[in-house]
Every structure is written in C-alpha cells, then in structure tokens.
Design an enzyme around this catalytic site. Sequence first.
Site, PDB file in Angstrom:
ATOM      1  N   ALA A  11       0.834  -1.215   0.000  1.00  0.00           N
ATOM      2  CA  ALA A  11       0.000   0.000   0.000  1.00  0.00           C
ATOM      3  C   ALA A  11       0.862   1.256   0.000  1.00  0.00           C
ATOM      4  O   ALA A  11       0.529   2.246   0.639  1.00  0.00           O
ATOM      5  CB  ALA A  11      -0.926  -0.014   1.207  1.00  0.00           C
ATOM      6  N   ALA A  12       1.984   1.208  -0.711  1.00  0.00           N
ATOM      7  CA  ALA A  12       2.916   2.341  -0.668  1.00  0.00           C
ATOM      8  C   ALA A  12       2.723   3.310  -1.823  1.00  0.00           C
ATOM      9  O   ALA A  12       3.177   4.439  -1.777  1.00  0.00           O
ATOM     10  CB  ALA A  12       4.350   1.830  -0.652  1.00  0.00           C
ATOM     11  N   GLY A  13       2.037   2.857  -2.866  1.00  0.00           N
ATOM     12  CA  GLY A  13       1.971   3.641  -4.102  1.00  0.00           C
ATOM     13  C   GLY A  13       1.222   4.959  -3.932  1.00  0.00           C
ATOM     14  O   GLY A  13       0.376   5.111  -3.058  1.00  0.00           O
ATOM     15  N   LYS A  24      -4.170   6.669  -1.525  1.00  0.00           N
ATOM     16  CA  LYS A  24      -5.283   5.975  -2.171  1.00  0.00           C
ATOM     17  C   LYS A  24      -6.018   5.036  -1.223  1.00  0.00           C
ATOM     18  O   LYS A  24      -7.253   5.008  -1.191  1.00  0.00           O
ATOM     19  CB  LYS A  24      -4.767   5.186  -3.374  1.00  0.00           C
ATOM     20  CG  LYS A  24      -5.837   4.334  -4.037  1.00  0.00           C
ATOM     21  CD  LYS A  24      -5.426   3.815  -5.379  1.00  0.00           C
ATOM     22  CE  LYS A  24      -4.471   2.656  -5.299  1.00  0.00           C
ATOM     23  NZ  LYS A  24      -4.214   2.084  -6.645  1.00  0.00           N
ATOM     24  N   GLU A 158       3.541  -9.049 -17.677  1.00  0.00           N
ATOM     25  CA  GLU A 158       2.898  -7.750 -17.484  1.00  0.00           C
ATOM     26  C   GLU A 158       2.369  -7.235 -18.812  1.00  0.00           C
ATOM     27  O   GLU A 158       2.967  -7.485 -19.865  1.00  0.00           O
ATOM     28  CB  GLU A 158       3.898  -6.746 -16.899  1.00  0.00           C
ATOM     29  CG  GLU A 158       4.295  -7.051 -15.483  1.00  0.00           C
ATOM     30  CD  GLU A 158       3.094  -7.227 -14.570  1.00  0.00           C
ATOM     31  OE1 GLU A 158       2.323  -6.281 -14.412  1.00  0.00           O
ATOM     32  OE2 GLU A 158       2.917  -8.342 -14.017  1.00  0.00           O
ATOM     33  N   ASN A 173      -3.694 -11.992 -13.418  1.00  0.00           N
ATOM     34  CA  ASN A 173      -3.151 -12.016 -12.061  1.00  0.00           C
ATOM     35  C   ASN A 173      -3.761 -10.863 -11.257  1.00  0.00           C
ATOM     36  O   ASN A 173      -3.375  -9.719 -11.434  1.00  0.00           O
ATOM     37  CB  ASN A 173      -1.624 -11.844 -12.144  1.00  0.00           C
ATOM     38  CG  ASN A 173      -1.011 -11.602 -10.781  1.00  0.00           C
ATOM     39  OD1 ASN A 173      -1.500 -12.107  -9.782  1.00  0.00           O
ATOM     40  ND2 ASN A 173       0.076 -10.821 -10.755  1.00  0.00           N
ATOM     41  N   ASN A 231      -7.929   2.054  -9.269  1.00  0.00           N
ATOM     42  CA  ASN A 231      -6.848   2.879  -9.807  1.00  0.00           C
ATOM     43  C   ASN A 231      -7.299   4.303 -10.114  1.00  0.00           C
ATOM     44  O   ASN A 231      -6.479   5.157 -10.391  1.00  0.00           O
ATOM     45  CB  ASN A 231      -6.285   2.241 -11.084  1.00  0.00           C
ATOM     46  CG  ASN A 231      -5.610   0.916 -10.782  1.00  0.00           C
ATOM     47  OD1 ASN A 231      -4.777   0.816  -9.890  1.00  0.00           O
ATOM     48  ND2 ASN A 231      -5.997  -0.120 -11.501  1.00  0.00           N
ATOM     49  N   LYS A 321     -28.567  12.779  14.057  1.00  0.00           N
ATOM     50  CA  LYS A 321     -27.127  12.658  14.305  1.00  0.00           C
ATOM     51  C   LYS A 321     -26.894  12.448  15.776  1.00  0.00           C
ATOM     52  O   LYS A 321     -27.430  13.196  16.585  1.00  0.00           O
ATOM     53  CB  LYS A 321     -26.428  13.938  13.839  1.00  0.00           C
ATOM     54  CG  LYS A 321     -24.932  13.882  13.984  1.00  0.00           C
ATOM     55  CD  LYS A 321     -24.325  15.245  14.242  1.00  0.00           C
ATOM     56  CE  LYS A 321     -24.194  15.517  15.709  1.00  0.00           C
ATOM     57  NZ  LYS A 321     -23.590  16.789  16.059  1.00  0.00           N
ATOM     58  N   HIS A 333     -41.913  13.677   9.903  1.00  0.00           N
ATOM     59  CA  HIS A 333     -41.725  14.656   8.823  1.00  0.00           C
ATOM     60  C   HIS A 333     -40.745  15.768   9.187  1.00  0.00           C
ATOM     61  O   HIS A 333     -40.849  16.361  10.250  1.00  0.00           O
ATOM     62  CB  HIS A 333     -43.042  15.359   8.445  1.00  0.00           C
ATOM     63  CG  HIS A 333     -44.267  14.558   8.644  1.00  0.00           C
ATOM     64  ND1 HIS A 333     -44.808  13.776   7.646  1.00  0.00           N
ATOM     65  CD2 HIS A 333     -45.069  14.398   9.728  1.00  0.00           C
ATOM     66  CE1 HIS A 333     -45.894  13.179   8.102  1.00  0.00           C
ATOM     67  NE2 HIS A 333     -46.067  13.535   9.372  1.00  0.00           N
TER      68      HIS A 333
END
Length: 415
Positions: A11-13, A24, A158, A173, A231, A321, A333
């Site tokens: 999860a480094a990208g 991301k 790839e 893959n 992505n 809330k 209502h």
Amino acid sequence: MPRETAAVIMAAGKSTRMVTEMPKVLHEICGRPMLAYVIDACRAAGIKRIVCVVGYRKDEVINAFGREPDITFVEQKEQKGTGHAVMVCREALASFDGDLVIIAGDMPLLRHETLELLTKTHQAQNSAVTLATAVLDDPTGYGRIVRDSYGNLEGIVEESDCSPEQKKIKEVNPSYYCFNKKLLFEALEQVRPDNAKGEFYLTDALHILIRAGHRAVAITAVAAEDAMGINSRLDLALVGRVMQNRIQRNLMMNGVTIVDPENTWIDVRAEIGQDTVIHPFTYIHGRVRIGRHCSIGPFAYLRDGTVLADDVVVGVFTELKNSTLGTGTRARHLSYIGDAEIGERVNVGAGTLFANFDGERIHRSQVGHDTYIGNGSIIVAPIQVGQNKQIPHGTVVKNDSNGSAQNCSKQGGAS
Ligand code: UD1
Ligand code: CA
C-alpha cells in the site's frame, strides 16, 4: 499441523491516476477506508500477523490503523516495484518462518474465503508459490497468466511486456499470492529491474522459483467481480457500488426490507434489525444502529451515532445525528434531531428542530417518555424536557434562569 501464515499488504503507491492528495488506500468505500476491508479479509482468513507496506503520506495511513496490535507498518521510501515492496519487509519478518500471503491494499472486494482457499491449496500442494487467478472479459491492464499445453503455470507477463498473442489471454493475475517465505526472499535477491517499467517485479520472483524447479500452482479462484482493483475515481465508484450491493444483500438475508436498493445507501458499519423497512432515497452514514420493526424514510438521513430502538418511525426529510430514539417514538416529517436522547413513545412533530449548536459548542438535549412535541417546535440545547409533557405547536423550548424547561405543560393541561 498447518504452517503459520502472515500477510504482506502492499500500500505504498501514490496512485497518480486517482489525482488525489490523500493516500489511495484511505479513500472510503461504503464508509470505511478501502484498506480496512483488505485487513479484515486477512483476519477473517485466520491470519494473525499483517505487515503493511506504506510510503506515500505514510503517517496518515499509520494514524488510521496504527493502534491495531496485529499490524506492523514498514516504510518503502521509494516505490521501486512490487518485488521491492516485499523486499523491504525482510527485517520485519526476520523471525517469521511460514507462508506469506501477498496482496494489494487497493482491492477491497477480496473475500476471506478466497484467501483461505489460497493458503489451503498452497499447503495441500506443498508448493513454493500459489496464485489465485481470475478470468476477465476485458483483461486490459493486468498481468496475464501463461500456462503450458498441459495447463501448468509458466509465468505472468505484465501488460507492458506482452506480445500481441499474450494480450489476448483472458486469465489474469489479480495479485493474490501465497509464497513459502524463505524461498521467496531467496528469489527476490535475484530479481532485476529489466522490464519496460524499470521496476523490481514480484512476479519475477515467481519465475525464478519456477526456473529453479520449485512447485508453482495457479488456481482460477477469484470471481471477476472481486478482481476489480481501484486505480481511479471511476473504479472507486464502481467498486463502491459492488460493495453497496453486498451490504444490502446481507441485510436483506437477515430480514431487512429495502424497498428500492438502487436508491438507498447504507454504510457498512450500520446494524439494522429484522422486519425493519428502509424506504427509497434513504442515506445511512456512519455507525448507526436501528432496531426491529422500524420504518425509515423515504428521504431519511441517518448519521453517525444514531441509535433507534424497536418500532421507531423516521419519516420523510428527517435527519438524525448522535441521537437515541426510544421504542415506539415517531419523527415522521421534516425534522432535525441532533445530539438528543429521546425516550419512548415520543411524538416529534413535523418540522421540529433540535438547536444543538450555539456557534461554539455542541449541547445535548433529553426528552422523557410519552412527551408530545408539537409541530414546528425548536428545542434549544442544553435542555431536559420531562416525561408526559405537552409542547404546543410552534414553541421555542429553552431553559429559564432556574435551569428548568419553559413552555411545556403536563399532558392535557393548558399551556
Ligand atoms: C500488479 C502486478 C500485475 C497484476 C496487477 C493487479 C506486478 C509486477 N504486477 O501490476 O501482474 O495484474 O498488479 O492489480 O506485481 N506498490 C507498492 N510499492 C511499489 C509498487 C507498488 O506498495 O513499489 C503497491 C501499490 O500501491 C498497489 C500494488 O502494490 O497497491 C500494486 O502495484 P501497481 O503498481 O498498481 O501494480 P500493477 O502495475 O497494477
Ligand atoms: Ca494496480
């Protein structure tokens, strides 16, 4: 005895295609960061130890998950490819000797059942590496699975390195791997960045193991839907829709009626009791608990911290809330109920507003059982309204100088 399994989540990208400042994996799907689903799938598959590779804005990711004892974070300072991402975990895994599940943090649709099948097959076949693959109508963007004429796994190519023939392969893959840890790290030492992207590919470690004669197995075990990674913002919405369908299906299986699933949005953290009916255009966001036999919507907005007992009615254009409604209470209502604790069988008249914010601070309100709040009332917090009170239509209810609620009388009395 089965071998121990740990997981590495990549999860480094930075994810250029998301066009985002936020990492991301922190973008939300149905109310939780996408990485949370991947972590939960590992846990549900019985994996006790998770190493998460972080890089881009790592502190934000660590802050979001850091307090969880089964997760270790490892920093990958420069993103030099998926093989490199695993390589930087060497120290964190130095004392670990077993199998390593390796997955990407941007695939929240992954199912724990698939991970279980992957690790079971890996152990049963006694292989050096096992992959779970998917067959897609449109394989664009994924590494293609190359098999020999007997169906044995030869490798992964790839997309950017594919020949025109290989591009036609539909088996891909999705990045679900299980490796023998010791063999994997030996192979990673031999990986070189000699490909179109100049990256250290994890998939090359697989080729090195195959070439050295180790056993490599690929099982076609990932449903096309689950293989969807994120992505771009478009993917975020598509995956969110699939996840929303799963959440709603699960609720319906447990006895909740959702009248119009397409036009309803329910947070993955929400809990809803049997025989409750959710009417169209209802939006439930956050940790919300709804009891049995309730009726919600149409056009209701329930936010974080809403707790509804059984037989509650929340109707059209009503927002809640951080509030609790007791059994049999109705707000049919046009109301705003914020930071209130409302008892049982209370009538919240049309257009009632709980004024919970004075410009600086949020205050709470309490309303006792069986109180009748007339239409168009404003309840000014902080305040306590007792049981069995009658608040006439159009009243502003606030504390007098003695701190007791003004403008409410006993049920049936004059006001
Ligand atoms: C990778 C696979 C490809 C597969 C696809 C599935 C390789 C070489 N290719 O390609 O076969 O079909 O995933 O989605 O592995 N990451 C890091 N550090 C890095 C590079 C990547 O943590 O240095 C993370 C990313 O944040 C992402 C994941 O690894 O979560 C996958 O990386 P990405 O660059 O998207 O790989 P793909 O090119 O999609
Ligand atoms: Ca990717």
